[in-house]
Write an enzyme that holds these catalytic residues in place. Structure first.
Site, PDB file in Angstrom:
ATOM      1  CE  LYS A  13      66.999   9.619  13.264  1.00  0.00           C
ATOM      2  NZ  LYS A  13      68.251  10.049  12.643  1.00  0.00           N
ATOM      3  NE  ARG A  88      71.641   5.397  14.661  1.00  0.00           N
ATOM      4  CZ  ARG A  88      71.352   6.269  13.698  1.00  0.00           C
ATOM      5  NH1 ARG A  88      71.928   7.444  13.687  1.00  0.00           N
ATOM      6  NH2 ARG A  88      70.485   5.955  12.767  1.00  0.00           N
TER       7      ARG A  88
END
Ligand code: ADP
Ligand code: ZN
Length: 221
Positions: A13, A88
């Site tokens: 990422k 998240r």
């Protein structure tokens, strides 16, 4: 353009974020980087966040969301941004939706960086990062030219405290429980782009940029 990057710890990422930032000249916001900067400066936020980060747990939503709200209010976010590491949790995603809706805007795409589970652990424990510019290295596959020195900016390259094997295991559990459900959350909105990072970061970026191009977003030449 407003983008989100999703991916397990070690999915690549961060590498994807660096390339997107460069190719699209987009403001890059990494909540992990902001927390680490606060830890380094020993701010109240940093001291609180460190308790969770060192356990491989998530920093509570309340703290994280208000930090992101402040960041998104800054002028360099006016024309869009790339969120890396946020949201998240479903609660964070819902809050982000509400924040965007109140400004009559929405996300353009969610880039989901994927990698087989078995390679993740190996990648993370071999990962090293620059303490200054955030460039990411790997002691096996992408070492620095000079040990411990960043190729890009010349500053110190280290292993993150939370990249130790025990903490990585817990981060993966945290990811499965809290963050993975976001893939379905955004799939339902039809905005997920999959970037398969199992062979190389170039291939993964190619997939992302083709999908973005189809949506009308072109690289800055
Ligand atoms: P990773 O390599 O796991 O993607 P990050 O640099 O994005 O790591 O984040 C490091 C740590 O910071 C996470 O394990 C978590 O404890 C904390 N953190 C980062 N972003 C968030 C967030 N949006 N909500 C809660 N905690 C977060
Ligand atoms: Zn550097």
């Amino acid at each position: 353009m407003k983008l989100i990057l999703l991916g397990a710890p070690g999915s690549g990422k961060g590498t994807m974020a660096a390339v997107l930032k460069k190719e699209y000249q987009i403001t890059h916001i990494s909540t992990g980087d902001i927390f680490r900067a606060n830890i380094k400066e020993q701010t109240p936020l940093g001291i609180e966040a460190k308790k969770y980060i060192d356990q491989g747990a998530l920093v509570p939503d309340e703290l994280t969301i208000s930090m992101v709200e402040d960041r998104l209010a800054q002028p360099d976010c006016a024309n869009g941004y790339l969120l890396d590491g946020f949201p998240r949790t479903i609660a964070q995603a819902e809050k982000l939706d509400a924040m965007l809706a109140s400004k009559n805007t929405k996300l353009d795409a969610v880039i989901n960086v994927t990698v087989p589970a078995e390679v993740i652990m190996e990648r993370v424990v071999n990962r090293r990062v620059c303490t200054s510019c955030g460039e990411s290295y790997n002691v096996v596959s992408r070492p620095t030219k000079v040990e411990g020195v960043c190729d890009v900016c010349g500053k110190e390259v280290i292993q993150r405290d939370d990249d130790k094997p025990e903490t990585v295991k817990q981060r993966l559990v945290t990811y499965e429980e809290n963050t993975k459900p976001l893939i379905d959350f955004y799939m339902a909105k039809g905005i997920v782009i999959t970037a398969d990072n199992s062979s190389s970061p170039e291939v993964a970026f190619q997939q992302a940029s083709e999908a973005l191009s189809e949506m009308g977003f072109q690289k800055v030449q």
